[in-house]
Design an enzyme around this catalytic site. Structure first.
Site, mmCIF file in Angstrom:
data_model
loop_
_atom_site.group_PDB
_atom_site.id
_atom_site.type_symbol
_atom_site.label_atom_id
_atom_site.label_comp_id
_atom_site.label_asym_id
_atom_site.label_seq_id
_atom_site.Cartn_x
_atom_site.Cartn_y
_atom_site.Cartn_z
ATOM 1 N N GLU A 96 0.835 -1.198 0.000
ATOM 2 C CA GLU A 96 0.000 0.000 0.000
ATOM 3 C C GLU A 96 0.876 1.256 0.000
ATOM 4 O OE1 GLU A 96 -3.850 -0.492 2.098
ATOM 5 O OE2 GLU A 96 -3.175 1.278 3.193
ATOM 6 N N GLU A 135 2.032 1.866 -3.372
ATOM 7 C CA GLU A 135 0.924 2.399 -4.173
ATOM 8 C C GLU A 135 0.713 3.889 -3.880
ATOM 9 O OE1 GLU A 135 -2.271 -0.363 -3.424
ATOM 10 O OE2 GLU A 135 -3.377 0.431 -5.141
ATOM 11 N N CYS A 183 -8.111 -2.387 4.044
ATOM 12 C CA CYS A 183 -7.873 -3.538 4.926
ATOM 13 C C CYS A 183 -9.145 -4.031 5.575
ATOM 14 C CB CYS A 183 -6.943 -3.175 6.073
ATOM 15 S SG CYS A 183 -5.523 -2.257 5.596
ATOM 16 N N SER A 215 -7.003 1.562 -2.358
ATOM 17 C CA SER A 215 -5.820 0.771 -2.685
ATOM 18 C C SER A 215 -6.254 -0.641 -3.063
ATOM 19 C CB SER A 215 -4.917 0.728 -1.459
ATOM 20 O OG SER A 215 -4.092 -0.412 -1.497
ATOM 21 N N LYS A 221 -14.496 -10.469 8.656
ATOM 22 C CA LYS A 221 -13.404 -11.322 8.162
ATOM 23 C C LYS A 221 -13.908 -12.713 7.815
ATOM 24 C CE LYS A 221 -9.746 -8.664 8.408
ATOM 25 N NZ LYS A 221 -9.169 -8.171 7.156
ATOM 26 N N GLU A 263 -15.133 -12.315 4.490
ATOM 27 C CA GLU A 263 -14.021 -12.070 3.567
ATOM 28 C C GLU A 263 -13.367 -13.380 3.114
ATOM 29 O OE1 GLU A 263 -10.448 -8.836 3.747
ATOM 30 O OE2 GLU A 263 -10.168 -10.588 4.991
ATOM 31 N N GLU A 304 -12.495 -14.198 -4.900
ATOM 32 C CA GLU A 304 -11.175 -13.693 -5.323
ATOM 33 C C GLU A 304 -10.058 -14.240 -4.448
ATOM 34 O OE1 GLU A 304 -14.277 -11.989 -4.890
ATOM 35 O OE2 GLU A 304 -13.313 -10.200 -4.104
ATOM 36 N N CYS A 327 -10.275 -1.694 14.896
ATOM 37 C CA CYS A 327 -10.427 -3.122 15.208
ATOM 38 C C CYS A 327 -10.495 -3.397 16.711
ATOM 39 C CB CYS A 327 -9.283 -3.915 14.607
ATOM 40 S SG CYS A 327 -8.976 -3.483 12.894
#
Lengths: 162, 584
Positions: free
Chosen positions: B283, B286, B309, B329, B368, B371, B376, B513
């Site tokens: 990142e 980037e 994230c 990102s 998560k 996720e 992907e 978090c």
């Protein structure tokens, strides 16, 4: 529940116009829903999403209001909405029998619409015409002092008048 | 200022103070159930619907809810008169009359606010339980479990979903006995724009909303003779896990946690902080790339670049801002980067075939779990991270495994995927990803060593924080956001072209978090979050290495395997794409 169909473009425009008329204000939600239902007969999911978007509120808020008030409906109303009064005066003079007869003749339950879309059936409590009890309204018209045997004839007449 | 009497105390409070708040100042704890106020964050719900906080006010006919009644000059309040106690008990009994009362087997047992309250009010009978019970939907998504028979209509989840997160996936439906809190139009949660942030779970006082539990899968994998099960633990878990074992909030239990995971049978215990350092490499590169293009006059470069994230935040912009998918990102989250590297680089090093490896992430997060399920992040159907368990689930598993957590010795993470820096450690807190990125970006951009490692400007718990960082004359404008409602403010401005930041960090949960939906329940106590926050920064300050690019095992990973940040291999393994998921 009826299968969702895509709203016609002009209906979308009309709903948007109703929202605009009330300044797209979230606190006008109930008034907007009233007019939208008046215009379209019922409030399908897509219409609620359009209203939510126009007012900048989550669709869950709109849906919450629609499901809270029994006046609002997500089922398409028939061309001739029937309401049977179950208020005290009508009830003691036999309106329940009228309701049973209408259900039998049309083959639908309260809250439903006939497959041809002609009639829908609802109940209400008092239309302020207790002197005419028992009372049934079809569309804007009030039928008083009815007996179960009158029902078939009236429904046939209404259907034939189209 | 207003003077009033609460029980035997004379209280002086500012105008607009509620009786509930005033009582707190003299240590009078009026019981509440629907009310929640995570002070200093925007998490607040105050519908005054449960009526458990009723108090008696002299001269007023009715009992009044303390949470929604403002103090008046000369008021005389009784918080525990016989009339109040009687009414409060009746309210609790009425709530119980439409509750399943299957407390012994409820996932919320011993952590349930209703249960605690019933005990406190000394309810010993259920006088109204003979009647009908309403039956409502149960739903299990990959992240959240809804068991609406347990719902007590406190509306906290509705407030959080609509007002705090502005997602609007949950709302009150229907009226009277059939009322429920549900997605609109009879849909299931996975058919809505739910982001799986799980903040509804974090505030649910009872067992109506809980996490999808993966304990049985995990036990089956750990005991499977052919499977190599590896754990990666997120930065925020170690400062909260101790709370489940009666440690004070903010106690770091990293070493005990590692020992416990090994005792439970994990073959290797690694650290998501390593993944965080990887994220900064990618990142950060980037950010530098876009900044350099911008400085060179490239008009098409997308700024601000946004962090990606947080999986709930990713879901949020995929649902609601599909026109702006070029801004975030493309770097995967640390957990997914870790999974991708574990099942390639590490698997090759160890000579273990991918199919034999089970990567379990231990996360403060419920999104998560979702996720891990994204297509992907799978190779031929095999996920990079097999599944994710929350801090709470880990605590439950430790207890089940007969481990006496308090007296465990400390262990270190395994190498090489367990080495991390202070930059990785602060990923678990709002502003942390930004600060970690700035430490690397500053040094790469200016070529100088940072004079002071801490970027105090981006720290704090406020919903939106701005800062300007001097990069050798270039003024880098950054913004740090927590909660999705605040993210919406930023995204709406971006859509209108009114945003002039270069870098924006977003985390969906209050405080980041550390306030994640998989953490031990905070029960509305902001001090718990603040204690975790202090622990995060203390951990960072105590680290030998505090910049991601100085992590020797990260340097080795790039040298041996990935090449350079943003290389073709890095792109393939560590970057992702976003999709338009708007509800048409």
């Amino acid at each position: 529940m009826a299968k969702e169909m895509k709203l016609a473009c002009n209906v979308v425009e009309q709903v948007e116009a109703i929202c605009d008329k009330f300044g797209n204000k979230p606190n006008e939600l109930i008034n907007i829903l009233h007019e939208a239902q008046n215009m379209h007969g019922y409030l399908p999911e897509e219409m609620q999403r359009i209203i939510a978007r126009k007012l900048g509120i989550p669709a869950s808020k709109v849906y919450g209001v629609v499901t809270f008030y029994s006046f609002f409906t997500m089922t398409p109303k028939g061309k001739h909405p029937i309401s049977v009064c179950l208020g005290t005066a009508c009830y003691v003079r036999g309106s329940e029998k009228l309701l049973e007869e209408i259900k039998r003749v049309l083959g639908i339950d309260v809250g439903q619409t006939t497959p041809d879309g002609n009639f829908s059936l609802d109940c209400l409590r008092c239309v302020g015409a207790c002197g005419l009890a028992p009372v049934v309204t079809i569309g804007e018209k009030v039928y008083g002092r009815l007996q179960a045997k009158d029902i078939k004839k009236i429904l046939d007449e209404v259907a034939a008048a189209d | 200022m207003i003077t009033l009497t609460i029980d035997r105390h004379v209280v002086v409070v500012p105008a607009n103070t509620t009786i509930l708040e005033a009582a707190k100042t003299v240590n009078v704890e009026i019981p509440t159930l629907c009310h929640i106020d995570l002070e200093g964050t925007c998490v607040k719900s105050n519908p005054a619907s449960c009526r458990l906080c009723v108090v008696e006010v002299d001269g007023r006919h009715n009992l009044v809810p303390a949470c929604a009644t403002q103090c008046r000059q000369g008021m005389v309040v009784h918080t525990s008169s016989p009339r109040v106690l009687r009414a409060r008990k009746t309210v609790a009994e009425l709530i119980l009359s439409d509750h399943p009362n299957d407390c012994l087997t409820c996932p919320k047992c011993s952590d349930c606010e209703l249960q605690r309250l019933v005990r406190r009010l000394n309810c010993r009978v259920m006088p109204y339980n003979d009647g009908e019970h309403a039956h409502r939907k149960t739903e299990i998504t990959p992240a959240i479990k809804r068991d609406m028979d347990k719902c007590i209509y406190c509306r906290r989840c509705e407030s959080v979903c609509n007002e705090v997160q502005t997602v609007g996936a949950l709302g009150a439906v229907g009226r009277g006995f059939t009322t429920t809190i549900a997605p609109s139009f009879n849909k299931m949660l996975n058919e809505t724009n739910c982001t799986y942030c799980g903040q509804c779970v974090a505030v649910c006082p009872v067992g109506a909303l809980t996490e999808r539990d993966y304990a049985e899968e995990l036990i089956a994998d750990i005991t499977h003779p052919d499977k190599i099960v590896i754990a990666q633990t997120a930065p925020a878990v170690r400062y909260a896990l101790g709370e489940e074992f009666n440690f004070k909030p903010g106690t770091s239990v990293t070493g005990k946690m590692v020992t416990a995971l090994k005792d439970m049978g994990f073959d290797y215990v690694f650290d998501t902080d390593f993944g965080a350092d990887m994220t900064i490499m990618e990142e950060g590169a980037e950010i530098l790339d876009r900044l350099q293009k911008f400085i060179a006059g490239d008009k098409n470069v997308k700024l601000p670049i946004m962090t990606s994230c947080c999986p709930a935040w990713v879901n949020f912009y995929e649902h609601d801002y599909p026109d702006l998918l070029d801004y975030p990102s493309t770097a995967k989250s640390p957990a997914q980067m870790f999974g991708a590297v574990a099942k390639t680089y590490w698997a090759e090093k160890m000579g273990i075939p991918r199919e034999k490896i089970v990567v379990v992430s231990i996360m403060p997060c419920l999104a998560k779990k979702y996720e891990c399920n994204r297509d992907e992040f799978k190779v031929n159907g095999n996920p990079d991270v097999d599944y994710s368990i929350s801090t709470r689930e880990l605590a439950a598993l430790i207890r089940r495994s007969n481990i006496n957590f308090d007296s465990l010795p400390d262990s270190d993470f395994d190498k090489p995927l367990g080495e991390s820096t202070g930059a990785g450690a602060i990923f678990g807190i709002t502003g942390g990803v930004m600060e970690a990125a700035l430490r690397t970006v500053y040094e790469k951009f200016t070529g100088n060593t940072l004079p002071r490692i801490e970027f105090d400007q981006v720290r704090g718990l406020d919903g939106i924080r701005e800062a300007t960082i001097d990069l050798n004359g270039f003024e880098l404008r950054v913004c740090v956001v927590n909660t999705l409602g605040n993210a919406r403010i930023i995204m709406d401005k971006l859509r209108k072209g009114e945003l002039n930041y270069h870098v924006v960090e977003v985390m969906a949960c209050p405080g980041g978090c550390i306030g994640g939906a998989g953490q031990p329940y905070h029960h509305g106590n902001i001090e718990t979050l603040k204690a975790r926050q202090r622990a995060v920064y203390a951990e960072d300050a105590g680290k030998r290495l505090r910049k991601s690019h100085e992590n020797p095992d990260i340097q080795k990973l790039y040298k041996e395997f990935l090449g350079a940040p943003l290389s073709e291999k890095a792109h393939h393994l560590l970057h992702t794409s976003f999709y338009d998921k708007s509800i048409k």
